[in-house]
Design an enzyme around this catalytic site. Structure first.
Site, mmCIF file in Angstrom:
data_model
loop_
_atom_site.group_PDB
_atom_site.id
_atom_site.type_symbol
_atom_site.label_atom_id
_atom_site.label_comp_id
_atom_site.label_asym_id
_atom_site.label_seq_id
_atom_site.Cartn_x
_atom_site.Cartn_y
_atom_site.Cartn_z
ATOM 1 C CD GLU A 43 -2.652 -1.264 2.576
ATOM 2 O OE1 GLU A 43 -2.496 -0.352 3.427
ATOM 3 O OE2 GLU A 43 -3.481 -2.181 2.686
ATOM 4 N N GLY B 82 1.256 3.340 2.181
ATOM 5 C CA GLY B 82 1.844 3.550 3.506
ATOM 6 C C GLY B 82 2.730 2.426 3.994
ATOM 7 C CB SER C 94 9.478 -3.658 4.293
ATOM 8 O OG SER C 94 10.225 -3.192 3.218
ATOM 9 C CB ILE D 285 33.770 -4.142 -17.414
ATOM 10 C CG1 ILE D 285 34.171 -4.652 -16.025
ATOM 11 C CG2 ILE D 285 34.606 -4.824 -18.493
ATOM 12 C CD1 ILE D 285 33.739 -6.083 -15.726
ATOM 13 N N GLY E 226 32.263 0.697 -19.977
ATOM 14 C CA GLY E 226 32.436 2.133 -20.197
ATOM 15 C C GLY E 226 31.228 2.738 -20.892
ATOM 16 C CD GLU F 298 7.953 -12.517 -3.860
ATOM 17 O OE1 GLU F 298 7.341 -11.610 -4.452
ATOM 18 O OE2 GLU F 298 7.383 -13.458 -3.295
ATOM 19 C CB THR G 288 14.171 -4.725 0.651
ATOM 20 O OG1 THR G 288 14.137 -4.843 2.080
ATOM 21 C CG2 THR G 288 12.990 -3.885 0.191
HETATM 22 C C1 LIG Z 1 8.010 -3.338 -9.888
HETATM 23 C C2 LIG Z 1 7.427 -3.714 -8.594
HETATM 24 C C3 LIG Z 1 6.556 -4.786 -8.518
HETATM 25 C C4 LIG Z 1 5.962 -5.123 -7.308
HETATM 26 N N1 LIG Z 1 5.043 -6.127 -7.276
HETATM 27 C C5 LIG Z 1 4.312 -6.320 -6.137
HETATM 28 C C6 LIG Z 1 3.193 -7.197 -6.126
HETATM 29 O O1 LIG Z 1 2.900 -7.856 -7.104
HETATM 30 N N2 LIG Z 1 2.461 -7.285 -5.007
HETATM 31 C C7 LIG Z 1 2.765 -6.574 -3.889
HETATM 32 O O2 LIG Z 1 2.068 -6.701 -2.905
HETATM 33 N N3 LIG Z 1 3.845 -5.751 -3.842
HETATM 34 C C8 LIG Z 1 4.599 -5.590 -4.959
HETATM 35 N N4 LIG Z 1 5.671 -4.714 -4.946
HETATM 36 C C9 LIG Z 1 5.989 -4.029 -3.734
HETATM 37 C C10 LIG Z 1 7.319 -4.448 -3.131
HETATM 38 O O3 LIG Z 1 7.210 -5.725 -2.584
HETATM 39 C C11 LIG Z 1 7.709 -3.373 -2.085
HETATM 40 O O4 LIG Z 1 8.052 -2.222 -2.808
HETATM 41 C C12 LIG Z 1 8.853 -3.811 -1.230
HETATM 42 O O5 LIG Z 1 8.467 -4.860 -0.391
HETATM 43 C C13 LIG Z 1 9.378 -2.665 -0.366
HETATM 44 O O6 LIG Z 1 8.369 -1.964 0.252
HETATM 45 P P1 LIG Z 1 8.300 -0.385 0.147
HETATM 46 O O7 LIG Z 1 8.464 -0.038 -1.272
HETATM 47 O O8 LIG Z 1 7.090 0.072 0.830
HETATM 48 O O9 LIG Z 1 9.570 0.094 0.921
HETATM 49 P P2 LIG Z 1 9.679 0.324 2.492
HETATM 50 O O10 LIG Z 1 9.110 -0.820 3.213
HETATM 51 O O11 LIG Z 1 9.180 1.672 2.796
HETATM 52 O O12 LIG Z 1 11.246 0.312 2.661
HETATM 53 C C14 LIG Z 1 12.104 1.416 2.334
HETATM 54 C C15 LIG Z 1 13.531 1.049 2.696
HETATM 55 O O13 LIG Z 1 13.595 0.764 4.102
HETATM 56 C C16 LIG Z 1 14.118 -0.527 4.310
HETATM 57 N N5 LIG Z 1 13.473 -1.128 5.474
HETATM 58 C C17 LIG Z 1 12.168 -1.320 5.704
HETATM 59 N N6 LIG Z 1 11.966 -1.946 6.867
HETATM 60 C C18 LIG Z 1 13.181 -2.175 7.401
HETATM 61 C C19 LIG Z 1 13.654 -2.800 8.585
HETATM 62 N N7 LIG Z 1 12.833 -3.354 9.469
HETATM 63 N N8 LIG Z 1 14.979 -2.848 8.788
HETATM 64 C C20 LIG Z 1 15.839 -2.317 7.895
HETATM 65 N N9 LIG Z 1 15.467 -1.722 6.773
HETATM 66 C C21 LIG Z 1 14.154 -1.650 6.515
HETATM 67 C C22 LIG Z 1 13.806 -1.276 3.046
HETATM 68 O O14 LIG Z 1 14.664 -2.375 2.880
HETATM 69 C C23 LIG Z 1 14.009 -0.219 2.011
HETATM 70 O O15 LIG Z 1 15.367 -0.113 1.705
HETATM 71 C C24 LIG Z 1 6.285 -4.393 -6.141
HETATM 72 C C25 LIG Z 1 7.187 -3.343 -6.210
HETATM 73 C C26 LIG Z 1 7.758 -2.981 -7.414
HETATM 74 C C27 LIG Z 1 8.684 -1.818 -7.454
#
Ligand SMILES: Cc1cc2nc3c(=O)[nH]c(=O)nc-3n(C[C@H](O)[C@H](O)[C@H](O)COP(=O)(O)OP(=O)(O)OC[C@H]3O[C@@H](n4cnc5c(N)ncnc54)[C@H](O)[C@@H]3O)c2cc1C
Lengths: 370, 388
Positions: B120, B122, B125, B339, B341, B365, B367
């Protein structure tokens, strides 16, 4: 077929080596490091179990286990986990024995292997390293020339394990003018050969301290044609060096795993700012990365080892495994010290020793195990 | 006995997959530049390659175990491109149905392509923090909320929407609902525009008093569960999807690595694997590093698949593979461009596209940071509360 399945025999050997490492190596590692001494009893015990010489055929007094780089890698990882120095000491003669098993003529095996098939430690070693900073196995400065019905060896070899006591050396030299692993020759040289001098004072190194190491000078040492490893046919230099490098890389995996296994409980127990340090991501993520890298290192080593066992050219796989294992072994040992903080630097705990061992082990090019 | 070789049939399959990949590469640039268009469900050449799946089903007695081989196929497929010659009729949502649905539901949606919508605006992860709500009203669930980044959201016939039936219950209140396109209140907001993988459609949805029948709740259990419930089903699918995502990133970098090796050789910079390290140039050293890292990620991914086939737990290994896959997808593509360039960044060839495509691997899937959390918890025997 891609599979990570070990044979039953390998699983058993792995378990035996693991038990030996935790029972016999871990506890005395620090003492040995401090006093530059290795109990003879320990070496004998390892040999009694065949950890370094099981591949010597039964006809020559050995156990006659199928020679396998994969099995060696398993043993090296487990012993390296217990203590890399002691592992190197136990395995050092294998750098003489295994090449003989792999490349020796029947005549050579008959002549030299019986000494090493026994259940008592018998010192011998490959003499590989040289004095200069840009040492390069593919272009060694120790030379072997054919002259008057002999091979004549000239050069200086450094860091030869058990140089002071070894009965035989496998001297690796550049034969001919061409560079490349294919042109590495190996020569069986007894310690009393004319023109061979062993410096009596042991060489001192930062890591793998307790492994005795010697400087050897070869001044026009005449080696009979029959004592070139593989005799008239010679050897596959690539295969020989790859074998040494894979075993060395396997030791790196074990060492790294020891660091991780010590770091995990410490990070859980050590409290800073009111919480175990493991609850901080800066520490927890280091542990995760250590774990992943150790897995990756191991599979790269296995891949190279399995290629050696399948008799293919494992040069590429070996180079990748060696690069990866060396790099990560040092990194992991270094991070281990960091996780323990000041305690990592003090000689009460093994972390600083592991870091020194990692650094030395990874620059050795593989002269301590095969 | 440990073995890392493919049997003859498997080699043949990989050759065929790569032949197919080369055909897809011809379309790759077009769909990269026409993000608004959806690649066809089936390319005209699909028939020529229909035999690949049949071949994969029977690979002889000394065959690689199926999941491990599936990972290999995925790597080589993506070596060609992220696009598929024939788009599979299942998507991520179908994996949720398999993991959390009743037998009846599995049957019902077996041939329906479903996307999976958890993320969503908001939260991503922290998937237990979702705010989309579902309330039971008579025989229907009423859903309200926003979903973004939904892969296959445009192409799929419906979506598995994750929503909470009781926000105060945390993950125990989270349930999955199948919502079909055309259901009143289920609206497509937009198709996202992305840095890479542009041929993969990504959608944003809004749910406004969207009503679905009671039978669309996956698992059919409307009670709040202590310690996970339906949420656990979502997590279970990761053990296969994480190595799968890693495999795709690896395929991308495999393409980069091979391209680099071939082009550099033409320029007289080939890697001599046996040369002493003092004789390697900085570029050759980078090429070795790229290849070693790639091999490391590949082997970890095969390991995760192989363990699954052995029926052994692979939660940890799935995360290791995803972590390594994410790392190599970033570092490997960076190395390739370092590599090559400046010419590497031109549209003359596809490396710059692979660089952009591969970058997603460390994001979706879970991060790279989330994988590290999973691995650390497992090593430390910590719960998600102990280590956040
Ligand atoms: C092209 C694409 C396809 C996608 N497909 C799907 C889909 O089919 N279905 C679906 O539901 N989602 C999908 N996603 C969503 C994707 O799974 C999320 O973008 C991803 O899980 C990260 O969530 P966020 O973008 O909200 O980042 P955030 O959760 O806001 O994270 C931002 C940064 O903070 C870090 N972070 C967060 N929590 C912690 C923690 N506890 N400790 C340390 N670091 C942390 C993260 O690693 C990241 O670097 C897709 C995203 C993209 C870009």
């Amino acid at each position: 077929m891609i599979t990570f399945e070990l044979t039953k025999e390998q699983t058993l050997i792995q378990k035996t080596a693991k038990e030996f490492a935790s029972g016999e190596l871990k506890d005395i590692a620090r003492d040995c490091d401090e006093h530059d001494e290795i109990p003879k009893k320990l070496l004998d015990k390892a040999w009694e179990m065949g950890l370094a010489n099981a591949a010597v055929p039964e006809t020559y007094g050995g156990i006659g286990m199928q020679r396998s780089a994969m099995t060696s890698a398993l043993i090296c990882e487990e012993l390296g986990y217990g203590c890399a120095s002691l592992a190197a000491a136990i395995m050092a003669p294998s750098t003489f024995i295994q090449p003989l098993v792999d490349f020796g003529t029947e005549e050579q095996k008959k002549r030299y292997l019986p000494t090493y098939g026994q259940d008592k430690f018998a010192p011998a070693a490959a003499a590989l390293h040289e004095s200069h900073f840009t040492f390069d196995v593919t272009d060694m400065r120790t030379t072997a020339r054919q002259e008057g019905g002999h091979w004549v060896l000239n050069g200086v070899k450094r860091l030869v394990p058990f140089g002071q006591t070894a009965q035989h050396f496998l001297v690796l030299a550049k034969s001919g003018d061409r560079t490349g692993l294919a042109h590495v020759g190996a020569f069986i040289v007894p310690r009393d050969a004319k023109g061979l001098t062993v410096e009596s004072a042991p060489e001192k190194t930062m890591g793998l301290k307790p492994v005795p190491k010697a400087k050897i000078t070869l001044d026009n040492v005449a080696v009979p044609m029959a004592d070139r490893l593989g005799a008239g046919k010679g050897i596959d230099g690539r295969r020989l060096i790859n074998t040494l490098r894979v075993a060395n890389s396997a030791l790196c995996v074990g060492l790294a795993k020891a660091v991780l296994d010590a770091s995990v409980p410490y990070a859980k127990q050590r409290v800073a700012f009111g919480e175990p340090i493991a609850k901080r991501q800066a520490i927890a993520f280091k542990l995760s990365e250590m774990h992943s890298e150790i897995e990756a290192m191991r599979w790269l080593v296995w891949k190279a080892a399995s290629q050696l066992d399948q008799n293919g050219d494992a040069t590429k796989a070996t180079t990748l495994a060696q690069h990866y294992a060396n790099k990560n072994c040092v990194l992991i040992a270094d991070n281990g010290v960091q996780i323990f903080g000041g305690h990592g630097y003090i000689r009460d705990l093994p972390l600083e020793m592991w870091m020194r061992n990692a650094r030395t082990l990874t620059v050795l090019e593989g002269i301590v195990a095969a | 006995m440990v073995d890392f070789t493919f049997n003859a049939k498997e080699q043949e399959i990989i050759r065929e997959i790569r032949r197919e990949g080369l055909v897809l590469r011809k379309y790759a640039r077009y769909y990269d530049e026409h993000e608004e268009e959806l690649p066809p469900d089936e390319f005209p050449e699909a028939k020529e390659f229909a035999h690949i799946d049949k071949m994969a089903a029977d690979r002889g007695a000394d065959a690689t175990s199926p999941t491990a081989f599936y990972m290999c196929m995925l790597m080589h497929r993506t070596w060609g491109d992220m696009m598929r010659m024939k788009v599979p009729f299942t998507a991520l949502g179908n994996a949720s149905v398999t993991a959390a649905g009743t037998d009846e539901q599995k049957k019902r949606w077996a041939k329906t392509r479903l996307s999976m919508a958890n993320t969503e605006p908001g939260c991503g992860s922290d998937s237990k923090a979702i705010e989309t709500t579902a309330e039971l009203d008579g025989d229907e669930w009423v859903l309200n909320g926003e979903k973004i980044f939904v892969t296959t959201g445009i192409r799929a016939e419906g979506s598995v929407i994750w929503a909470t039936i009781d926000k105060s219950a945390g993950r125990g209140g989270i349930k999955a609902f199948v919502v079909m396109k055309g259901t009143p209140g289920f609206e497509l907001v937009k198709k996202e525009k992305k840095m890479g993988i542009r041929s993969s459609d990504t959608a944003a949805f809004v749910l406004k008093n969207c009503r679905v029948p009671k039978e669309n709740l996956l698992g059919m259990d409307p009670t709040v569960k202590k310690g996970g419930g339906g949420f656990k089903g979502l997590m279970k699918t990761f053990n296969l999807t994480r190595p799968g995502v890693a495999a795709m990133g690896i395929g991308n970098i495999m393409a980069c690595q091979e391209f680099v090796a071939e082009e550099m050789a033409k320029e007289g910079v080939a890697v001599d694997y046996e040369a002493g390290q003092h004789k390697r140039s900085a570029i050759q050293q980078k090429m070795i590093e790229l290849e070693a890292e790639l091999e490391a990620a590949t082997l970890c991914t095969l390991r995760a698949g192989w363990l699954a086939d052995k029926g052994k737990p692979n939660n940890l290994e799935a995360s290791v593979s995803k972590q390594k896959g994410g790392d190599i997808s970033r570092r490997g593509a960076q190395l390739a461009l370092e590599i090559l360039g400046a010419m590497g960044s031109t549209h003359d060839q596809l490396v710059e596209k692979w660089f952009r495509d591969a970058r997603i691997t460390d994001i979706y899937e879970g991060t790279g940071e989330i994988q590290r959390l999973v691995i650390a918890r497992e090593l430390l025997n910590y719960t998600s509360k102990d280590l956040t």
